[in-house]
Design a protein around this motif. Structure first.
Motif, PDB file in Angstrom:
ATOM      1  N   MET A 160       1.032  -0.979  -0.019  1.00 40.37           N
ATOM      2  CA  MET A 160      -0.108  -0.070  -0.034  1.00 40.37           C
ATOM      3  C   MET A 160       0.827   1.279   0.066  1.00 40.37           C
ATOM      4  O   MET A 160       1.877   1.266   0.670  1.00 40.37           O
ATOM      5  CB  MET A 160      -0.835  -0.094   1.449  1.00 40.37           C
ATOM      6  N   HIS A 185       0.877   4.778   1.358  1.00 39.78           N
ATOM      7  CA  HIS A 185       0.153   5.548   2.343  1.00 39.78           C
ATOM      8  C   HIS A 185       1.243   6.378   3.117  1.00 39.78           C
ATOM      9  O   HIS A 185       2.627   6.026   3.046  1.00 39.78           O
ATOM     10  CB  HIS A 185      -0.698   4.604   3.303  1.00 39.78           C
ATOM     11  N   ARG A 204      -3.814   8.322  -1.102  1.00 38.88           N
ATOM     12  CA  ARG A 204      -3.204   6.945  -0.295  1.00 38.88           C
ATOM     13  C   ARG A 204      -4.301   5.659  -0.915  1.00 38.88           C
ATOM     14  O   ARG A 204      -5.305   5.960  -1.424  1.00 38.88           O
ATOM     15  CB  ARG A 204      -3.582   6.954   1.075  1.00 38.88           C
ATOM     16  N   ASP A 205      -3.684   4.399  -0.819  1.00 39.92           N
ATOM     17  CA  ASP A 205      -4.441   3.363  -0.935  1.00 39.92           C
ATOM     18  C   ASP A 205      -5.406   3.193   0.255  1.00 39.92           C
ATOM     19  O   ASP A 205      -4.884   3.488   1.289  1.00 39.92           O
ATOM     20  CB  ASP A 205      -3.648   2.041  -1.139  1.00 39.92           C
ATOM     21  N   SER A 223      -5.413   5.472  -6.724  1.00 37.54           N
ATOM     22  CA  SER A 223      -5.420   4.838  -5.320  1.00 37.54           C
ATOM     23  C   SER A 223      -6.265   3.222  -5.620  1.00 37.54           C
ATOM     24  O   SER A 223      -7.188   3.404  -6.470  1.00 37.54           O
ATOM     25  CB  SER A 223      -6.020   5.508  -4.338  1.00 37.54           C
ATOM     26  N   ARG A 224      -5.842   2.248  -4.697  1.00 38.50           N
ATOM     27  CA  ARG A 224      -6.497   1.058  -4.747  1.00 38.50           C
ATOM     28  C   ARG A 224      -7.137   0.818  -3.144  1.00 38.50           C
ATOM     29  O   ARG A 224      -6.615   1.486  -2.471  1.00 38.50           O
ATOM     30  CB  ARG A 224      -5.454  -0.086  -4.970  1.00 38.50           C
ATOM     31  N   TYR A 255      -8.268  -2.200  -0.461  1.00 40.14           N
ATOM     32  CA  TYR A 255      -8.042  -3.418  -0.057  1.00 40.14           C
ATOM     33  C   TYR A 255      -9.068  -3.757   1.092  1.00 40.14           C
ATOM     34  O   TYR A 255      -9.303  -2.721   1.994  1.00 40.14           O
ATOM     35  CB  TYR A 255      -6.552  -3.567   0.440  1.00 40.14           C
ATOM     36  N   ASN A 280     -10.244  -1.306  -9.147  1.00 35.24           N
ATOM     37  CA  ASN A 280      -9.380  -0.835  -8.054  1.00 35.24           C
ATOM     38  C   ASN A 280      -9.521  -1.438  -6.969  1.00 35.24           C
ATOM     39  O   ASN A 280      -8.773  -1.083  -5.777  1.00 35.24           O
ATOM     40  CB  ASN A 280      -9.316   0.736  -8.146  1.00 35.24           C
ATOM     41  N   GLU A 338      -3.021  -6.373  -9.157  1.00 34.77           N
ATOM     42  CA  GLU A 338      -3.020  -4.979  -9.615  1.00 34.77           C
ATOM     43  C   GLU A 338      -2.989  -4.995 -11.271  1.00 34.77           C
ATOM     44  O   GLU A 338      -3.488  -3.921 -11.773  1.00 34.77           O
ATOM     45  CB  GLU A 338      -1.664  -4.345  -9.056  1.00 34.77           C
TER      46      GLU A 338
END
Lengths: 312, 281
Positions: free
Chosen positions: B49, B51, B61-62, B140-141, B143, B170, B225
Motif C-alpha cells: 500500500m 500510504h 493513499r491506498d 489509489s487502490r 483493499y 481498483n 494490480e
C-alpha cells in the motif's frame, strides 16, 4: 394554499440543481429511481448516479464508502426499505462514524396508499431518532423540501429526510428560511398548540381555522426537524397556551409525539394528545381514504383539541 | 524479492508478538483471527500500500478496510509499527478513553478509514471508496479483508454483485479463510464453500493462495494490480491462531486472550524470550 406538489418531486428537482452546483454530490437508488425522483439526477449526471439494485443494505454501506472518500452521497428508496431493511447499516456504517451520508426516503407513512401495510413505514422517525449522530427532518411541502435538502447537503454528517408520495399543499413561500433544528410558528394562538410535522402541518392549519370559528384560538407550530428537537418552541407553546396536540403521519410511539412528550415530561408538563397512527400497521386504500381511516384529518385534530382543552 | 519476503516474514513475526502482548494486556479481544490475518496485513501495510502515516488523509493513499473488524488488534499493531501512533498506545486497547476501540473506529484512530465490527458491512464501504476514487480519477487502490465466517452475511453478496457490475478493478478483496468461527467449524456452522467458485460466479478475478506464505501473498497482490475490468479476490487459506501452537485451529481461541500462564509459552512459540514477569505485572 394554492399549488400542490409532492415532496418527492421537489426532491428530484433540487437534487438535479445540487448536482449541477457541486461535483461531489452523488446519488444512489435501489431500483426505485422513477418513484423517488432520483431519476431526474440520473438523466443529467449518469456518471454520478449509482443504481444499486434491490439491495438496500449494500446501498447504504456503499454510500458510507463514497462519503469516506469525500463524496456527498444521497441514498434514496422507500422509507420502509431505507430505514427498515438497512437500519443497522445506517447505524454502523453511517451514524457511528458520522459519515456524510444523506438518506432521503420517499413513500413514508400511510399515504403510500394502495401498496398497503408492507410498504407503509410508520416507524421510521422513531428508529432514526433513536440513533446517535442522526439528524431527522420531515418537510411539510415542496419549498421546505428543497431548502431542507440544500441544508442537508451543506451540513457535514448523517441526515435522514422523510418525504411523501402524494401531492401536498404549498405552505411556504420563497421568503421562508429553513434551518436545521428550528421549529416555526405558522399561526398565533392562545388556547392550545398544534405541534405538527410533514403533511400533518397543513391538516393542523385547517383544524386551527375550524376551531377559530368556534372561538378557540389554536397556535400551529411546524417542526420539520424532529432531531435535534427545538425544545424551546415546544416549552414556550406549553407555557403560553397550556395544552399541546401533536400531529404526525407516523406511529404515536417514538415519533414526533414521543419526542414532544419526552420534552414536556421533563421540562414543562402539560396536557398532551398525540394524533398519529395508533400503534398499528397500515393497510391498502387510497391515500385520502387512509388519512380518514387512521384519523389524520383536520376534524380529528379538532376532536383532539377539544379533548386536550378539557384536561387543562 | 527474497530479501523482501524474508524481511516481511520477520516483520509479521514481530507483529504477532505485539498482538499477543496487546491482547494479554487488554484481557479482552480476538486472538485467533488476528493471528490468521497478520501476514496479509503486514504485506499490505509494509510493502503493497501507498500510504503516509504522517498524513493519514493523504488523498492519493491506498485504502484498507478491515471488514472482519474483530481482528482490530492485527490492524492496530500494523498502524503503530508504521508510525500512525505510538506503540505504547497498544496497551490501552479496549480501555475507557482509548483511541483503540474494541472494533475499528475511524472517528478516533488515525489510519482507520471506516467503522467496522458488525460483520458483512465492510465490503460495501470498500466498494463505495473504490467508486469515489474512480470518479476522481485517482490511481489509489482499495483493499478489503474479510473473514470466511463473515461470508455468511447476505450483504457481502450484495456487495460482491455490485463490485463487478461497476467494474471496480481498483478493488482487491482478501478472504482470510481460517475455517473457524465462534461456534465451531465454518463448514459445520453454515458452509460457505466453495468460496472461490462463488466469487468467480459473481464475476470476480479469483486468486487462491496460502495466506501465510509471504511470497505467495506478495505475488497475489502484484497480480491483482494487473487484472482489469473486474475486482480481484484473494482467497487465502489460513490457520486461526497461526504462530502460537496451542492457539492454532482452535475455535475456542476466537474471542479469548492469552492468560498470564499462557503468555510466556505463546511468546516462546513466536521466538520471543522476554522477561514475562515484567509484562504480566
Amino acid at each position: 394554499m394554492s399549488t400542490m406538489i409532492a415532496t418527492r418531486d421537489a426532491y428530484g428537482e433540487v437534487l438535479a440543481e445540487l448536482g449541477a452546483e457541486n461535483a461531489d454530490v452523488v446519488v444512489l437508488d435501489a431500483d426505485l429511481s422513477g418513484s423517488t425522483k432520483t431519476a431526474v439526477f440520473a438523466r443529467k449526471f449518469p456518471e454520478r448516479f449509482f443504481n444499486m439494485g434491490i439491495a438496500e443494505a449494500n446501498m447504504i454501506g456503499t454510500a458510507a464508502g463514497l462519503a469516506a472518500a469525500g463524496k456527498i452521497p444521497f441514498a434514496s428508496t422507500f422509507a420502509i426499505f431505507a430505514v427498515g431493511r438497512a437500519w443497522e447499516q445506517m447505524r454502523q456504517s453511517v451514524a457511528y462514524p458520522k459519515a456524510n451520508v444523506k438518506i432521503v426516503a420517499t413513500h413514508s407513512g400511510v399515504t403510500v396508499g394502495e401498496d398497503g401495510g408492507s410498504h407503509q413505514s410508520v416507524e421510521d422517525i422513531a428508529i432514526t431518532r433513536a440513533v446517535p449522530n442522526m439528524t431527522v427532518i420531515v418537510p411539510a411541502d415542496g419549498e421546505e423540501t428543497k431548502q431542507a435538502i440544500r441544508a442537508a447537503a451543506a451540513y457535514k454528517g448523517p441526515v435522514y429526510v422523510r418525504l411523501g408520495r402524494n401531492k401536498v399543499p404549498t405552505i411556504f413561500g420563497n421568503d421562508y428560511r429553513f434551518t436545521i433544528g428550528k421549529g416555526v410558528q405558522l399561526r398565533e394562538g392562545t388556547d392550545l398548540t398544534f405541534v405538527a410535522t410533514g403533511l400533518m402541518t397543513a391538516q393542523a392549519l385547517a383544524a386551527a381555522e375550524e376551531l377559530a370559528k368556534g372561538g378557540i384560538s389554536a397556535r400551529v407550530v411546524h417542526l420539520a426537524t424532529i432531531k435535534p428537537l427545538d425544545e424551546e418552541i415546544i416549552v414556550a407553546a406549553a407555557r403560553e397556551t397550556g395544552a399541546i396536540v401533536t400531529a404526525e403521519e407516523h406511529s404515536i410511539v417514538g415519533g414526533l409525539g414521543g419526542a414532544v412528550a419526552e420534552c414536556l415530561g421533563e421540562r414543562f408538563p402539560a396536557p398532551l394528545v398525540r394524533v398519529g397512527i395508533k400503534d398499528r400497521f397500515g393497510t391498502s386504500g387510497k391515500a385520502e381514504e387512509l388519512l380518514e381511516y387512521f384519523g389524520l384529518m383536520p376534524e380529528d385534530l379538532v376532536v383532539a383539541a377539544r379533548e386536550v382543552l378539557a384536561r387543562k | 524479492m527474497n530479501d523482501t519476503v524474508q524481511a516481511l516474514t520477520e516483520k509479521a513475526r514481530r507483529l504477532r508478538v505485539d498482538i499477543v502482548k496487546t491482547l494479554h494486556r487488554s484481557r479482552s479481544g480476538h486472538t485467533g483471527g488476528s493471528l490468521s490475518a497478520i501476514d496479509m496485513i503486514t504485506a499490505l501495510y509494509f510493502h503493497k500500500m501507498r500510504h503516509r502515516p504522517e498524513e493519514p488523509s493523504w488523498p492519493d493513499r491506498d485504502r484498507f478496510v478491515l471488514c472482519k473488524g474483530h481482528a482490530a488488534p492485527a490492524q492496530y499493531v500494523a498502524l503503530a509499527e508504521a508510525g500512525y501512533f505510538p506503540k505504547e498506545d497498544l496497551m490501552t486497547l479496549r480501555r475507557l478513553g482509548s483511541h483503540l476501540q474494541g472494533h475499528p473506529d475511524s472517528k478516533v484512530t488515525p489510519g482507520v478509514e471506516v467503522c467496522t465490527g458488525s460483520l458483512g458491512q465492510g465490503l460495501s464501504m470498500a466498494n463505495g471508496m473504490a467508486m469515489a476514487l474512480k470518479l476522481d480519477g485517482r490511481a489509489s487502490r482499495v483493499y478489503a479483508l474479510l473473514g470466511d465466517g463473515e461470508l455468511q452475511e447476505g450483504q457481502v453478496w450484495e456487495a460482491a454483485m455490485a463490485a463487478p457490475h461497476y467494474r471496480l478493478d481498483n478493488l482487491c478483496a482478501l478472504v482470510d479463510c481460517n475455517g473457524l468461527q465462534i461456534d465451531g467449524e465454518v463448514a459445520k456452522v453454515m458452509n460457505v464453500a466453495p468460496v472461490a467458485d462463488k466469487f468467480r460466479a459473481f464475476g470476480w478475478h479469483v486468486l487462491e493462495i496460502d495466506g501465510h506464505d509471504m511470497a505467495a501473498v506478495l505475488q497475489a497482490l502484484d497480480r491483482a494490480e494487473t487484472l482489469t475490468g473486474a475486482p480481484t479476490v484473494v482467497v487465502a487459506r489460513t490457520v486461526k491462531g497461526k504462530g502460537v501452537a496451542f492457539f492454532e485451529n482452535k475455535a475456542s481461541y476466537h474471542g479469548v486472550t492469552p492468560s498470564d500462564e499462557e503468555l510466556p509459552r505463546a511468546l516462546e512459540c513466536l521466538g520471543c524470550f522476554e522477561d514475562c514477569e515484567k509484562i504480566v505485572d
